[in-house]
Scaffold this motif. Structure first.
Motif, mmCIF file in Angstrom:
data_model
loop_
_atom_site.group_PDB
_atom_site.id
_atom_site.type_symbol
_atom_site.label_atom_id
_atom_site.label_comp_id
_atom_site.label_asym_id
_atom_site.label_seq_id
_atom_site.Cartn_x
_atom_site.Cartn_y
_atom_site.Cartn_z
ATOM 1 N N THR A 31 11.393 -7.119 13.293
ATOM 2 C CA THR A 31 10.127 -7.034 12.559
ATOM 3 C C THR A 31 9.029 -6.465 13.447
ATOM 4 O O THR A 31 8.242 -5.618 13.012
ATOM 5 C CB THR A 31 9.728 -8.421 12.032
ATOM 6 N N VAL A 32 8.970 -6.893 14.695
ATOM 7 C CA VAL A 32 7.964 -6.370 15.640
ATOM 8 C C VAL A 32 8.190 -4.878 15.875
ATOM 9 O O VAL A 32 7.239 -4.086 15.874
ATOM 10 C CB VAL A 32 8.004 -7.160 16.970
ATOM 11 N N ASN A 34 9.651 -2.737 13.861
ATOM 12 C CA ASN A 34 9.272 -2.032 12.636
ATOM 13 C C ASN A 34 7.753 -1.937 12.495
ATOM 14 O O ASN A 34 7.227 -0.920 12.039
ATOM 15 C CB ASN A 34 9.867 -2.708 11.405
ATOM 16 N N TRP A 35 7.041 -2.976 12.885
ATOM 17 C CA TRP A 35 5.578 -2.969 12.830
ATOM 18 C C TRP A 35 5.018 -1.878 13.749
ATOM 19 O O TRP A 35 4.114 -1.137 13.361
ATOM 20 C CB TRP A 35 5.027 -4.329 13.217
ATOM 21 N N LYS A 36 5.564 -1.780 14.930
ATOM 22 C CA LYS A 36 5.102 -0.746 15.867
ATOM 23 C C LYS A 36 5.417 0.656 15.336
ATOM 24 O O LYS A 36 4.609 1.573 15.455
ATOM 25 C CB LYS A 36 5.705 -0.958 17.244
ATOM 26 N N LEU A 38 5.613 1.465 12.227
ATOM 27 C CA LEU A 38 4.642 1.681 11.146
ATOM 28 C C LEU A 38 3.299 2.148 11.707
ATOM 29 O O LEU A 38 2.688 3.077 11.174
ATOM 30 C CB LEU A 38 4.461 0.401 10.337
ATOM 31 N N GLN A 39 2.834 1.526 12.790
ATOM 32 C CA GLN A 39 1.556 1.918 13.383
ATOM 33 C C GLN A 39 1.602 3.344 13.904
ATOM 34 O O GLN A 39 0.661 4.124 13.720
ATOM 35 C CB GLN A 39 1.167 0.943 14.505
ATOM 36 N N LYS A 42 1.517 5.747 10.955
ATOM 37 C CA LYS A 42 0.166 5.892 10.412
ATOM 38 C C LYS A 42 -0.664 6.843 11.269
ATOM 39 O O LYS A 42 -1.409 7.670 10.747
ATOM 40 C CB LYS A 42 -0.530 4.533 10.326
#
Length: 89
Positions: A31-32, A34-36, A38-39, A42
């Protein structure tokens, strides 16, 4: 239940708990990550939008330059013809 079966049952429960904790930690790590991602995605999207807008501006300016260049060429041809210089490239 015999002591041996009870011990095996406790061992199995502990194994399942440890396995569940490992899966939970692994899921959190994914999850971490994937979050990175995503950032970063963006940020790349923002840069792409900026580059696209600049490309559109450059295209418009190039069209304007081409039109002016064609007008200058036409005027140059007319001027050369009026001066009697008929040699054209």
């Amino acid at each position: 239940m015999s002591p041996r079966k009870k011990k095996r049952s406790t061992h199995t429960k502990m194994t399942l708990i440890i396995f569940s904790i490992i899966i939970l930690i692994f899921s959190f790590i994914l999850t971490v990550i994937n979050w990175k991602i995503l950032q970063v995605s963006k940020a790349i999207r923002g840069i792409s939008a900026l580059v696209l807008s600049e490309t559109v501006i450059i295209k418009d300016e190039s069209i304007k330059v081409r039109i002016v260049s064609e007008e200058v060429l036409e005027e140059t041809i007319k001027l050369r013809q009026s001066l009697g210089d008929v040699e054209q490239n």
